[in-house]
Design an enzyme around this catalytic site. Structure first.
Site, PDB file in Angstrom:
ATOM      1  N   HIS A   1       0.755  -4.414  -6.332  1.00  0.00           N
ATOM      2  CA  HIS A   1       1.512  -3.534  -6.771  1.00  0.00           C
ATOM      3  C   HIS A   1       2.354  -2.598  -5.647  1.00  0.00           C
ATOM      4  O   HIS A   1       3.556  -2.504  -5.647  1.00  0.00           O
ATOM      5  CB  HIS A   1       0.965  -2.391  -7.669  1.00  0.00           C
ATOM      6  CG  HIS A   1       1.392  -1.072  -8.019  1.00  0.00           C
ATOM      7  ND1 HIS A   1       2.673  -0.927  -8.733  1.00  0.00           N
ATOM      8  CD2 HIS A   1       1.238   0.184  -7.593  1.00  0.00           C
ATOM      9  CE1 HIS A   1       2.893   0.157  -8.925  1.00  0.00           C
ATOM     10  NE2 HIS A   1       2.183   1.253  -8.009  1.00  0.00           N
TER      11      HIS A   1
ATOM     12  N   HIS B   1       1.549   4.698  -1.147  1.00  0.00           N
ATOM     13  CA  HIS B   1       1.766   5.584  -2.132  1.00  0.00           C
ATOM     14  C   HIS B   1       0.275   5.819  -3.160  1.00  0.00           C
ATOM     15  O   HIS B   1       0.466   6.820  -3.485  1.00  0.00           O
ATOM     16  CB  HIS B   1       2.874   5.164  -2.831  1.00  0.00           C
ATOM     17  CG  HIS B   1       2.952   4.302  -4.097  1.00  0.00           C
ATOM     18  ND1 HIS B   1       3.186   2.961  -3.824  1.00  0.00           N
ATOM     19  CD2 HIS B   1       2.663   4.453  -5.281  1.00  0.00           C
ATOM     20  CE1 HIS B   1       2.932   2.263  -5.102  1.00  0.00           C
ATOM     21  NE2 HIS B   1       2.528   3.295  -5.978  1.00  0.00           N
ATOM     22  N   ASP B   2      -0.374   4.713  -3.361  1.00  0.00           N
ATOM     23  CA  ASP B   2      -1.420   4.967  -4.255  1.00  0.00           C
ATOM     24  C   ASP B   2      -2.882   5.306  -3.539  1.00  0.00           C
ATOM     25  O   ASP B   2      -3.848   5.144  -4.198  1.00  0.00           O
ATOM     26  CB  ASP B   2      -1.581   4.009  -5.326  1.00  0.00           C
ATOM     27  CG  ASP B   2      -0.556   3.963  -6.502  1.00  0.00           C
ATOM     28  OD1 ASP B   2      -0.478   5.309  -6.808  1.00  0.00           O
ATOM     29  OD2 ASP B   2      -0.186   3.009  -7.083  1.00  0.00           O
TER      30      ASP B   2
ATOM     31  N   GLU C   1      -4.230   9.024  -4.016  1.00  0.00           N
ATOM     32  CA  GLU C   1      -4.642   9.034  -5.605  1.00  0.00           C
ATOM     33  C   GLU C   1      -5.687   8.058  -5.909  1.00  0.00           C
ATOM     34  O   GLU C   1      -6.507   8.539  -6.623  1.00  0.00           O
ATOM     35  CB  GLU C   1      -3.307   8.910  -6.305  1.00  0.00           C
ATOM     36  CG  GLU C   1      -3.204   9.533  -7.370  1.00  0.00           C
ATOM     37  CD  GLU C   1      -1.920   9.204  -8.301  1.00  0.00           C
ATOM     38  OE1 GLU C   1      -0.905   9.829  -7.781  1.00  0.00           O
ATOM     39  OE2 GLU C   1      -1.879   8.407  -9.050  1.00  0.00           O
ATOM     40  N   ASP C   2      -5.960   7.004  -5.418  1.00  0.00           N
ATOM     41  CA  ASP C   2      -6.693   5.823  -6.043  1.00  0.00           C
ATOM     42  C   ASP C   2      -7.822   5.417  -5.246  1.00  0.00           C
ATOM     43  O   ASP C   2      -8.734   4.744  -5.707  1.00  0.00           O
ATOM     44  CB  ASP C   2      -5.900   4.823  -6.612  1.00  0.00           C
ATOM     45  CG  ASP C   2      -4.999   5.162  -7.742  1.00  0.00           C
ATOM     46  OD1 ASP C   2      -5.077   6.142  -8.474  1.00  0.00           O
ATOM     47  OD2 ASP C   2      -3.973   4.382  -8.067  1.00  0.00           O
TER      48      ASP C   2
ATOM     49  N   ASP D   1       8.321   2.824  -7.884  1.00  0.00           N
ATOM     50  CA  ASP D   1       7.046   2.826  -8.455  1.00  0.00           C
ATOM     51  C   ASP D   1       6.997   2.812 -10.140  1.00  0.00           C
ATOM     52  O   ASP D   1       6.598   1.866 -10.482  1.00  0.00           O
ATOM     53  CB  ASP D   1       6.395   4.208  -8.170  1.00  0.00           C
ATOM     54  CG  ASP D   1       4.884   4.097  -8.604  1.00  0.00           C
ATOM     55  OD1 ASP D   1       4.130   3.369  -8.727  1.00  0.00           O
ATOM     56  OD2 ASP D   1       4.441   4.919  -8.846  1.00  0.00           O
TER      57      ASP D   1
END
Ligand code: NDP
Ligand code: ZN
Length: 180
Positions: free
Chosen positions: A36, A62-63, A66-67, A123
């Site tokens: 991704h 980018h994630d 957050e993840d 995204d």
């Protein structure tokens, strides 16, 4: 590699691959999660014609905050202040409940920097294409529809950032009978 932008982009890719190594996408094939962020960076380069290395690094990372267990301090230490700020701008506040986070994206996206908007648009384009192709396991039709409608609201607040990305997003939404 002359200006080392390929170097820092590979470094970001390696960092994200390690951080996301045990995660999978929500598709039936359980695609490795790292596909991704790499795909989002690829959309920016191939379709958005974006050449700014900080934007590409931020797309790849980018994630991670957050993840995964990644912190913004860690990102700044390795990738510098600009990439840190961009990753911060595209990360949801995980301390908030899900619905509030969703509403926040609609409210806050228009105020983001133009570089952060590029990452967010790519995204969303990636996720909408995923969803249009295949419904994640366990998702009802309603949840998919809700996701498309919410995304359209978020994207509306970022129009005028990148013509090509917006055209492509409009195409995917059009396929769901949603106008931008
Ligand atoms: P999630 O936020 O849980 O999942 C969507 C996110 O998953 C995407 O933004 C993407 O994020 C990631 N993702 C991973 N794999 C895929 C894939 N194959 N296709 C698309 N996205 C993928 O989902 P929702 O936003 O729908 O859930 C949150 C909201 O939905 C809440 O408000 C909750 O209350 C509601 N809900 C509704 C249900 C219903 O049936 N109507 C059921 C359950 C919850 P990334 O870019 O980070 O990879
Ligand atoms: Zn993402």
């Amino acid at each position: 590699i002359e200006d080392n932008s390929i170097g820092v982009i590979i470094k970001a890719t390696n960092f994200a691959a390690i951080k996301h190594k045990d995660q999978r996408r929500k598709d039936a094939a359980k695609t490795p999660y790292i596909n991704h962020p790499i795909g989002v960076a690829n959309i920016l380069i191939e379709e958005g014609k974006v050449t700014d290395p900080a934007v590409i690094q931020a797309a790849i990372l980018h994630d991670t905050v957050e993840d995964t267990d990644t912190t913004l301090e860690e990102i700044e230490l390795i990738f510098g202040a600009e990439v840190r700020c961009l990753v911060d701008e595209v990360s949801d506040d995980k301390s908030l409940p899900k619905l509030e986070r969703k509403m926040n994206q609609i409210k806050k996206s228009p105020k983001k920097s133009s570089k952060a908007k590029l990452v967010k648009l790519a995204d969303k384009l990636y996720n909408l294409r995923d969803l249009a192709e295949q419904v994640p396991e366990g998702w009802e039709e309603d949840r998919v529809k809700e996701y498309f409608l919410w995304s359209a609201h978020v994207i509306k607040g970022m129009l005028g950032s990148n013509e090509c990305l917006e055209k492509e997003i409009a195409k995917v939404l059009q396929g769901q009978n949603i106008d931008l």
